[in-house]
Design a protein around this motif. Structure first.
Motif, PDB file in Angstrom:
ATOM      1  N   SER A  67     -15.477 -28.845 -22.014  1.00  0.00           N
ATOM      2  CA  SER A  67     -16.136 -28.796 -21.169  1.00  0.00           C
ATOM      3  C   SER A  67     -16.154 -29.090 -20.100  1.00  0.00           C
ATOM      4  CB  SER A  67     -17.125 -28.854 -21.218  1.00  0.00           C
ATOM      5  OG  SER A  67     -17.700 -30.507 -21.366  1.00  0.00           O
ATOM      6  N   LEU A  68     -16.579 -28.311 -18.405  1.00  0.00           N
ATOM      7  CA  LEU A  68     -16.014 -28.656 -17.515  1.00  0.00           C
ATOM      8  C   LEU A  68     -17.569 -29.479 -17.386  1.00  0.00           C
ATOM      9  CD1 LEU A  68     -14.900 -28.943 -14.793  1.00  0.00           C
ATOM     10  CD2 LEU A  68     -14.369 -26.827 -14.819  1.00  0.00           C
ATOM     11  N   THR A  69     -17.586 -30.573 -16.311  1.00  0.00           N
ATOM     12  CA  THR A  69     -18.838 -31.319 -16.255  1.00  0.00           C
ATOM     13  C   THR A  69     -18.707 -31.641 -14.646  1.00  0.00           C
ATOM     14  OG1 THR A  69     -19.468 -32.159 -18.200  1.00  0.00           O
ATOM     15  CG2 THR A  69     -20.521 -32.612 -16.076  1.00  0.00           C
ATOM     16  N   ALA A  70     -19.481 -31.603 -13.351  1.00  0.00           N
ATOM     17  CA  ALA A  70     -19.308 -31.788 -12.098  1.00  0.00           C
ATOM     18  C   ALA A  70     -20.757 -32.755 -12.329  1.00  0.00           C
ATOM     19  CB  ALA A  70     -19.911 -31.326 -11.458  1.00  0.00           C
ATOM     20  N   VAL A  71     -20.341 -33.883 -11.387  1.00  0.00           N
ATOM     21  CA  VAL A  71     -21.065 -35.560 -11.326  1.00  0.00           C
ATOM     22  C   VAL A  71     -21.401 -35.306  -9.891  1.00  0.00           C
ATOM     23  CG1 VAL A  71     -21.542 -37.866 -11.617  1.00  0.00           C
ATOM     24  CG2 VAL A  71     -20.267 -36.892 -13.736  1.00  0.00           C
ATOM     25  N   ALA A 106     -30.692 -37.897 -12.151  1.00  0.00           N
ATOM     26  CA  ALA A 106     -31.695 -37.679 -12.500  1.00  0.00           C
ATOM     27  C   ALA A 106     -31.956 -35.577 -12.540  1.00  0.00           C
ATOM     28  CB  ALA A 106     -31.804 -37.925 -10.432  1.00  0.00           C
ATOM     29  N   GLY A 107     -31.604 -35.747 -13.637  1.00  0.00           N
ATOM     30  CA  GLY A 107     -31.295 -33.889 -13.643  1.00  0.00           C
ATOM     31  C   GLY A 107     -30.454 -34.095 -13.840  1.00  0.00           C
ATOM     32  N   VAL A 159     -23.917 -29.519 -13.954  1.00  0.00           N
ATOM     33  CA  VAL A 159     -24.053 -30.417 -13.335  1.00  0.00           C
ATOM     34  C   VAL A 159     -24.939 -31.960 -13.514  1.00  0.00           C
ATOM     35  CG1 VAL A 159     -23.839 -31.034 -10.829  1.00  0.00           C
ATOM     36  CG2 VAL A 159     -23.090 -28.347 -11.485  1.00  0.00           C
ATOM     37  N   VAL A 160     -23.962 -32.790 -13.308  1.00  0.00           N
ATOM     38  CA  VAL A 160     -25.019 -33.943 -13.974  1.00  0.00           C
ATOM     39  C   VAL A 160     -25.273 -34.881 -12.242  1.00  0.00           C
ATOM     40  CG1 VAL A 160     -25.737 -36.277 -15.017  1.00  0.00           C
ATOM     41  CG2 VAL A 160     -24.524 -34.075 -16.100  1.00  0.00           C
TER      42      VAL A 160
END
Ligand SMILES: Nc1ncnc2c1ncn2[C@@H]1O[C@H](COP(=O)(O)OP(=O)(O)OP(=O)(O)O)[C@@H](O)[C@H]1O
Ligand SMILES: [Mg+2]
Length: 273
Positions: free
Chosen positions: A46-50, A232-233, A223-224
């Motif tokens: 997976s590709l997650t953006a923070v 915060a969501g 996106v976290v």
């Protein structure tokens, strides 16, 4: 097929086992609480953006997750191995073999060629990667023709791709990237993001990246959002517009001082990608 930000629709993320798990993660720097009880899991492939305002703890989160910084309390697990239980030596080995990291500044050695830069970390660790392995790592980022070039002979995007090849030559369980497109113009940044997306979709690479740019975040499966060291969501497969709207909603009240202004979308939106 519907595509958002270069991302193929219908991700299998929810079905993949966990590559990185953070549990009740806290990091206190003297009197500053940078992370305040973060629980997150990142699925394989997976590709997650923070994302989040400046100072919200994004880099601290990445550094703790990658074993570059020790949390004050809480757990970090990479592929089921808890980092807190490791000696410094074993942590160094795990970082070298299982974790990749790229930064906004590419951190290449100017006097070395692309191929030498890619092989350097393994050489420093006493291993000698084969020419074929180095060539393959460069080919994965589309730079096989540039193996003999030095950083000054390459564009910013090409240099960042060399940094990616260097981080990925060990086929790490996870690649962490702290604003990997922050120093690039929009077009070049998109090239790097497209490459990351391709590695996730084509090779099952796990990527966790910090970004300030909603356009960059739209390449992610998820996106976290962090605010004041807390989650915060999050958004799943969002468009750039959805990310920008959520960021605006998280924005601290204007006029609360220079820090608040620096943390606004307007304050960070000037950064390309
Ligand atoms: N080594 C340190 N010593 C003291 N405080 C620190 C240290 N590193 C980070 N901090 C503080 O912890 C908080 C989170 O910092 P961090 O660098 O993780 O934020 P960030 O979200 O990455 O910000 P940016 O978007 O500006 O890169 C900030 O208040 C910062 O000043
Ligand atoms: Mg940061």
């Amino acid at each position: 097929m519907a595509v958002t930000g270069g991302r193929a629709a219908g991700s299998l993320e929810g079905m993949q086992p966990t590559a990185v798990r953070l549990t009740a993660l806290r990091r206190v720097h003297r009197d500053v609480t940078a992370l305040d009880g973060v629980d997150l899991a990142f699925a394989h492939g997976s590709l997650t953006a923070v994302m989040g305002p400046s100072g919200s703890g994004k880099s601290t989160l990445l550094n703790c997750a990658a074993g570059l910084d020790r949390p004050t309390s809480g757990r970090v697990e990479i592929d089921g191995t808890e980092l807190g239980g490791l000696s410094e030596r074993r942590l160094t080995l795990l970082r070298r073999d299982r974790i990749g990291f790229v930064f906004q500044a590419y951190n290449l050695i100017p006097s070395l060629t692309a191929a030498q830069n890619v092989s350097l970390p393994l050489r420093l660790a006493g291993r000698r990667p084969s020419r074929a392995a180095v060539r393959e790592a460069l080919a994965r980022v589309g730079l096989e023709e540039r193996a003999g070039h030095r950083p000054a002979q390459m564009s910013g995007g090409q240099q960042q791709r060399v940094a990616l090849a260097r981080a990925l030559i060990t086929r790490p369980a996870v690649l962490f990237a702290d604003e990997p497109t922050g120093a690039l113009d929009t077009v070049t940044g998109r090239e790097v993001l497209t490459m990351l997306r391709r590695m996730v979709d084509g090779e099952g690479q796990t990527v966790v990246m910090v970004t300030h740019d909603p356009g960059a975040a739209s390449f992610a499966d998820r996106v976290v959002f962090l605010v004041d060291g807390r989650v915060a969501g999050e958004l799943r497969t969002p468009s750039a517009e959805q990310v920008a709207a959520r960021l605006a909603a998280l924005e601290p009240t204007r006029g609360a001082g220079p820090d608040a202004v620096a943390g606004t979308v307007a304050g960070t939106g000037a950064r390309a990608c």
